[in-house]
Design an enzyme around this catalytic site. Sequence first.
Site, short mmCIF file in Angstrom:
data_model
loop_
_atom_site.label_atom_id
_atom_site.label_comp_id
_atom_site.label_asym_id
_atom_site.label_seq_id
_atom_site.Cartn_x
_atom_site.Cartn_y
_atom_site.Cartn_z
CB THR A 38 -1.23 -0.29 1.10
OG1 THR A 38 -1.49 -1.29 1.56
CG2 THR A 38 -1.56 1.15 1.19
CB CYS A 39 3.92 2.12 1.62
SG CYS A 39 4.67 3.79 2.41
CB CYS A 44 3.30 6.81 2.49
SG CYS A 44 2.85 5.35 3.88
CE LYS A 47 0.28 11.06 2.16
NZ LYS A 47 -0.05 10.38 3.57
CE1 TYR A 173 -1.54 9.70 10.90
CE2 TYR A 173 -3.61 8.60 12.20
CZ TYR A 173 -1.91 9.10 11.97
OH TYR A 173 -0.77 8.82 12.39
CD GLU A 177 -2.53 12.29 5.10
OE1 GLU A 177 -1.41 12.09 6.14
OE2 GLU A 177 -2.63 11.19 4.35
NE ARG A 194 -18.53 7.39 12.75
CZ ARG A 194 -18.01 6.11 12.71
NH1 ARG A 194 -19.29 5.59 12.38
NH2 ARG A 194 -17.58 5.06 13.00
CG ASP A 299 -1.57 -1.82 7.37
OD1 ASP A 299 -0.78 -1.26 8.16
OD2 ASP A 299 -2.30 -1.29 6.39
CB THR A 307 5.23 2.78 6.33
OG1 THR A 307 4.48 2.15 5.25
CG2 THR A 307 6.60 1.98 5.54
CG HIS A 432 17.17 33.45 15.36
ND1 HIS A 432 15.42 33.65 15.80
CD2 HIS A 432 17.15 34.27 14.69
CE1 HIS A 432 15.15 34.96 15.64
NE2 HIS A 432 15.76 35.57 14.72
CD GLU A 437 14.07 30.95 16.37
OE1 GLU A 437 15.09 31.09 17.64
OE2 GLU A 437 13.87 31.56 15.65
P1 NDP Z 1 -8.71 6.46 10.09
O1 NDP Z 1 -9.13 5.63 11.33
O2 NDP Z 1 -8.06 7.35 10.23
O3 NDP Z 1 -10.12 6.95 9.87
C1 NDP Z 1 -11.13 6.89 9.80
C2 NDP Z 1 -12.37 8.05 9.81
O4 NDP Z 1 -13.32 7.05 9.47
C3 NDP Z 1 -12.80 8.27 11.43
O5 NDP Z 1 -12.92 9.94 11.63
C4 NDP Z 1 -14.18 7.61 11.46
O6 NDP Z 1 -14.89 8.03 12.21
C5 NDP Z 1 -14.93 7.44 10.60
N1 NDP Z 1 -15.83 5.88 9.55
C6 NDP Z 1 -15.75 4.80 10.52
N2 NDP Z 1 -16.46 4.07 9.93
C7 NDP Z 1 -18.02 5.50 9.39
C8 NDP Z 1 -18.77 4.66 8.50
N3 NDP Z 1 -19.14 3.91 8.56
N4 NDP Z 1 -19.43 6.15 8.64
C9 NDP Z 1 -19.21 7.31 8.65
N5 NDP Z 1 -17.53 7.61 8.93
C10 NDP Z 1 -16.70 6.04 9.14
O7 NDP Z 1 -8.62 5.74 8.75
P2 NDP Z 1 -8.21 6.39 7.64
O8 NDP Z 1 -9.58 5.21 6.64
O9 NDP Z 1 -8.27 7.79 7.62
O10 NDP Z 1 -6.60 5.71 7.14
C11 NDP Z 1 -6.64 4.22 7.68
C12 NDP Z 1 -5.44 4.40 8.38
O11 NDP Z 1 -3.80 4.59 7.46
C13 NDP Z 1 -4.94 5.55 9.48
O12 NDP Z 1 -5.31 5.10 11.09
C14 NDP Z 1 -2.97 5.30 8.92
O13 NDP Z 1 -3.19 4.50 10.85
C15 NDP Z 1 -2.74 5.44 8.28
N6 NDP Z 1 -2.63 6.72 7.50
C16 NDP Z 1 -1.48 6.98 7.68
C17 NDP Z 1 -0.88 8.16 7.35
C18 NDP Z 1 -0.10 9.00 7.58
O14 NDP Z 1 0.89 7.99 8.61
N7 NDP Z 1 0.24 9.82 7.61
C19 NDP Z 1 -1.95 8.62 6.14
C20 NDP Z 1 -3.15 7.88 5.78
C21 NDP Z 1 -3.12 6.94 6.33
P3 NDP Z 1 -15.08 7.72 13.93
O15 NDP Z 1 -13.55 8.95 14.33
O16 NDP Z 1 -16.69 8.42 14.45
O17 NDP Z 1 -15.07 6.53 14.10
#
Ligand code: NDP
Length: 446
Positions: A38-39, A44, A47, A173, A177, A194, A299, A307, A432, A437
């Site tokens: 995936t990464c 990553c 993206k 995330y 992003e 939500r 994962d 990653t 600086h 800083e």
């Molecule tokens: P996240 O777990 O970060 O976020 C999922 C979001 O989806 C939450 O806000 C959640 O809401 C919402 N959600 C879940 N189910 C539903 C639903 N049925 N209806 C509506 N909203 C829903 O997952 P991501 O998909 O953004 O990313 C997956 C993972 O990948 C991340 O957790 C991270 O570990 C990794 N990742 C890391 C990155 C980085 O390091 N920069 C970049 C991208 C991904 P609620 O909070 O209410 O549960």
Amino acid sequence: MYDLIVIGAGSGGVRCARMSAQKGAKVAIIEERFYGGTCVNVGCVPKKLFVYASHYGEDFHDARRFGWDVRSSQFDWPTLVENKNAEISRLNGIYENLLKNSGVTIYNGRGRLTSPNTVEVNGETLQTKNILIATGSYPFKPDFPGSEHALISDHMFYLDSLPSHAVVVGGGYIAVEFAGILAGLGVSTHLIYRGASLLKRFDVDVRNHLAEELERKGIQVHLSNNIESMEKLSEKEFRLKLSSGDELSTGLVLYATGRKPLTHDLGLEKAGVTLGPEGEVQVNEHYQSNIPNIYAVGDVINRMQLTPVALAEGMYVSSQLFGGEPVPVDYERIPTAVFSQPSVATVGPTEEDARVQYPDLKVFRSSFRALKNTVSGNQERTMMKLMVDGATDKVVAAHMVGPEAAEIVQGIAVAIRAGATKQIFDTTIGIHPSSAEEFVTMREPV
Ligand code: NDP
């Protein structure tokens, strides 16, 4: 007979396979989709390339007050996708060569366990002493009327064209992003979540600060809302009914609602491997499943979907099986970044959690407009926060929202892991002028 068969050539699987082969083990890796997982392919790396691309619009605008005459800045999506694809192909090749050069046998196809010591791939049965499941995860999209029209993050990397309007669903995330990427590329972007506050697992000041900045960038954030149904009006137009009763018309809907462990159709049940409620392989502190010679990292174990964490877990398994000192992963202080615009980076607990852990908590916070923005006219502000355990003077967490947050917080994470006290931060000379800083000049707790 192999010493180790790895299923999945993503970050964790490739690292463990290579390290093990370099130690003299006879290793095979099985991958059915793409090298690097995936990464490298749909996460990553592409993206971050998209994030860079999307920032240029603002940079061109900011350049004017620095004297640049930027007359025309047209963006061409196919150029970005084509150049991104070329870079990803290059990385796929590097991963393949790394595996071959370290002596790992590669099988292209789907691997399925037929017992704890046999794996079938392309009709061939391979014998092995150990198995590592490193199959990663897939984007989860909830079911609702019309959900078949909604995209997942994988699709975003290969769109033929960009719509003029887009809706992103989720508050984590990927949602934050991609909302930033789309808005930066000139797409009118709505972000629907939500819950009451985006990035809910992050520090309260990070969440509040980022919310203000996203609005400033023109992202229309809808909190405590959700899509109830999605109707396709044409190839490029969809009508959405929201739980608030509102309707929205848009050209694209991206669901970024979490990722689930990829464990179906791997024959895990035939080998007797126990899965958890999300379908994850359940492992002990040595990444060992209930079947002692079957391991899992990354994962697919659903701990931290990052990653560098998968790499660390993969190395642990390799050291444990084939020699070397296994280094346990410190899950408490994993630095992480969200490549939103501006970006977020963090290490250590949120203020809410830190107050429970450290009764005598001191919080230091600073919010400022970076030097560059004083001339550019950009109103973006940076937020930095340090938390200190008053009992020991140790810095326990750092949070930042602002340009290059990941680059800055990576260094702070080393200091925190080394046990640096606030006094050490205070007596470190600042660089600086820089934003970084600020982390060594915050004197008064808030
Ligand atoms: P996240 O777990 O970060 O976020 C999922 C979001 O989806 C939450 O806000 C959640 O809401 C919402 N959600 C879940 N189910 C539903 C639903 N049925 N209806 C509506 N909203 C829903 O997952 P991501 O998909 O953004 O990313 C997956 C993972 O990948 C991340 O957790 C991270 O570990 C990794 N990742 C890391 C990155 C980085 O390091 N920069 C970049 C991208 C991904 P609620 O909070 O209410 O549960």
